[in-house]
Design an enzyme around this catalytic site. Structure first.
Site, PDB file in Angstrom:
ATOM      1  N   HIS A   1     -15.412   2.655   4.855  1.00  0.00           N
ATOM      2  CA  HIS A   1     -15.092   2.742   3.429  1.00  0.00           C
ATOM      3  C   HIS A   1     -14.918   1.314   2.913  1.00  0.00           C
ATOM      4  O   HIS A   1     -14.094   0.560   3.447  1.00  0.00           O
ATOM      5  CB  HIS A   1     -13.789   3.505   3.197  1.00  0.00           C
TER       6      HIS A   1
ATOM      7  N   HIS B   1     -16.254  15.357   7.835  1.00  0.00           N
ATOM      8  CA  HIS B   1     -14.809  15.178   7.998  1.00  0.00           C
ATOM      9  C   HIS B   1     -14.283  16.530   8.483  1.00  0.00           C
ATOM     10  O   HIS B   1     -14.107  17.457   7.688  1.00  0.00           O
ATOM     11  CB  HIS B   1     -14.155  14.774   6.678  1.00  0.00           C
TER      12      HIS B   1
ATOM     13  N   LEU C   1      -5.972  10.306   7.694  1.00  0.00           N
ATOM     14  CA  LEU C   1      -6.494  11.656   7.921  1.00  0.00           C
ATOM     15  C   LEU C   1      -7.841  11.545   8.604  1.00  0.00           C
ATOM     16  O   LEU C   1      -8.706  10.788   8.122  1.00  0.00           O
ATOM     17  CB  LEU C   1      -6.627  12.437   6.607  1.00  0.00           C
TER      18      LEU C   1
ATOM     19  N   ASP D   1     -13.737   4.010  10.624  1.00  0.00           N
ATOM     20  CA  ASP D   1     -13.074   4.662   9.495  1.00  0.00           C
ATOM     21  C   ASP D   1     -12.127   3.698   8.789  1.00  0.00           C
ATOM     22  O   ASP D   1     -11.064   4.084   8.327  1.00  0.00           O
ATOM     23  CB  ASP D   1     -12.326   5.926   9.939  1.00  0.00           C
TER      24      ASP D   1
ATOM     25  N   HIS E   1     -18.930   4.354  10.395  1.00  0.00           N
ATOM     26  CA  HIS E   1     -18.038   5.026   9.426  1.00  0.00           C
ATOM     27  C   HIS E   1     -17.182   3.966   8.732  1.00  0.00           C
ATOM     28  O   HIS E   1     -16.197   3.491   9.294  1.00  0.00           O
ATOM     29  CB  HIS E   1     -17.133   6.045  10.126  1.00  0.00           C
TER      30      HIS E   1
ATOM     31  N   LYS F   1     -22.950  13.479   3.572  1.00  0.00           N
ATOM     32  CA  LYS F   1     -21.555  13.623   3.982  1.00  0.00           C
ATOM     33  C   LYS F   1     -20.946  14.896   3.418  1.00  0.00           C
ATOM     34  O   LYS F   1     -21.014  15.166   2.219  1.00  0.00           O
ATOM     35  CB  LYS F   1     -20.738  12.415   3.517  1.00  0.00           C
TER      36      LYS F   1
ATOM     37  N   ASN G   1     -17.424   8.466  -0.912  1.00  0.00           N
ATOM     38  CA  ASN G   1     -16.350   9.100  -1.683  1.00  0.00           C
ATOM     39  C   ASN G   1     -15.615   8.096  -2.582  1.00  0.00           C
ATOM     40  O   ASN G   1     -14.410   7.870  -2.461  1.00  0.00           O
ATOM     41  CB  ASN G   1     -15.359   9.812  -0.762  1.00  0.00           C
TER      42      ASN G   1
ATOM     43  N   HIS H   1      -6.584   0.595   1.111  1.00  0.00           N
ATOM     44  CA  HIS H   1      -5.829   1.059  -0.056  1.00  0.00           C
ATOM     45  C   HIS H   1      -4.877  -0.058  -0.467  1.00  0.00           C
ATOM     46  O   HIS H   1      -4.337  -0.778   0.392  1.00  0.00           O
ATOM     47  CB  HIS H   1      -4.990   2.302   0.274  1.00  0.00           C
TER      48      HIS H   1
ATOM     49  N   ARG I   1     -14.901   0.898  -0.684  1.00  0.00           N
ATOM     50  CA  ARG I   1     -14.471   1.097  -2.069  1.00  0.00           C
ATOM     51  C   ARG I   1     -15.449   0.428  -3.038  1.00  0.00           C
ATOM     52  O   ARG I   1     -16.634   0.362  -2.788  1.00  0.00           O
ATOM     53  CB  ARG I   1     -13.037   0.603  -2.261  1.00  0.00           C
TER      54      ARG I   1
END
Length: 348
Positions: free
Chosen positions: A18, A139, A223, A251, A16, A102, A44, A255, A20
């Site tokens: 991210h 999720h 989250l 996860d 899992h 997903k 996402n 950011h 970007r």
């Protein structure tokens, strides 16, 4: 007893991640590629990965962003929308463009505005996925505004996941980044061939008290949100017992700092520079290093029906100071536990 100084395990995978896109991708991908052989890439983006063409292009951008000699493999996923077609999913899965799809409930987390409002609207998609044995990543939070944020996971299991599994009992489901005792107990009750879960390092290391220590800690906002200590202890017990239902999924979610400390701060913890070292720290604390390789390197591939890696990595009992920040031009990203020192390093 002699203290363990090194441990060598099969090279892990992160199920899992991210990363970007654009300048952020170019800066963060090396951390995942350093520790892991493969990683499930979350779809996402602001322009989500909803079809094969987008997926292939995104995969190429990821590989082109790795600036050192690496055998890292990004494993791509399809973002489910009300307009996803069974034909697209089936083609992508059989051609190995997608390894999974997903499910985001609409507006449940970052860039989920294109997600699913009512899961019954995609029953035909879920039937197709069950038929071709394509894994569904979830999720797992019920984001009804009347549900307390600390209860979203348990309510999702009761209101959405359990009815879903009754309809599609052979659908392979990964309940991602679980955070509660409820989720641990639910997953353990079912056949790990069809239901498993990932657990993050931050949910193993921290609980909701940490998020409010000496004031609000925006870099610990994620989250699903950090839960109380009894739930954290349930997660720690699950991994310490060597249960095959559970495997590594960091996860990691970068950011920009300005978006984390904004008055409407974004959820997500960027742990890629230290995630594997955080996991081994927890397993050592729990006297569970005998289960460390299975959690990191075996349970995930077994669930996805993928070969277990042949390479190895060695971790050394040597201090590792986590970097304070990552510069993105004039902006920055603050990593998980920035500036702190862990007692394990990766042997280079």
């Amino acid at each position: 007893m002699t203290e363990l100084k090194t441990i060598t395990i099969i090279k892990p995978d992160d199920w899992h991640v991210h990363v970007r896109d654009g300048k952020i991708l170019e800066k963060v991908i090396k951390y995942t590629a350093q520790f892991y052989k493969r990683a499930i890439i979350m779809p996402n983006l602001e322009d989500p990965i909803t079809n094969c063409v987008k997926s292939l292009a995104y995969r190429n951008r990821i590989l082109n962003s790795i600036k050192f000699n690496s055998t890292f493999q990004p494993l791509m996923t399809c973002y489910l929308t009300p307009f996803t077609t069974s034909k697209e999913l089936e083609y992508g899965f059989y051609k190995k463009i997608f390894v999974a799809a997903k499910l985001y409930l609409k507006s449940s987390t970052t860039n989920s505005e294109n997600g699913i409002k009512n899961i019954n609207d995609i029953n035909h998609i879920l039937q197709c996925m069950e038929d071709i044995s394509m894994p569904l990543l979830i999720h797992g939070e019920d984001n009804d505004k009347n549900i307390d944020i600390y209860d979203r996971e348990s309510e999702f299991i009761k209101n959405i996941l359990e009815p879903l599994r009754k309809k599609f009992s052979k659908l392979k489901i990964i309940l991602e980044h679980i955070t509660t005792k409820d989720a641990v107990e639910y997953v353990k009750k079912h056949d790990e061939q069809y239901l498993s879960a990932t657990i993050t390092p931050h949910h193993l290391m921290l609980n909701r008290n940490d998020m409010f220590l000496k004031g609000i800690q925006p870099h610990l906002y994620c989250l699903p949100i950090l839960k109380k200590r009894t739930h954290q202890q349930a997660l720690r017990q699950a991994v310490s017992n060597g249960d095959k239902h559970f495997f590594l999924g960091s996860d990691t979610a970068p950011h920009l700092n300005k978006n984390k400390i904004h008055c409407f701060g974004r959820p997500g913890i960027f742990n890629a520079p230290s995630s594997l070292l955080c996991y081994i720290t927890v397993f050592e604390e729990l006297n569970a290093l005998k289960h460390f390789q299975a959690f990191c390197s075996e349970n995930g591939p077994n669930f996805y029906n993928m070969p277990i890696n042949t390479e190895t990595v060695t971790l050394v009992k040597k201090p590792f100071k986590i970097l304070n920040k990552i510069n993105i031009g004039k902006k920055k990203i603050i990593p998980f536990l920035s500036g702190k020192t862990l007692h394990w390093s990766m042997k280079t």
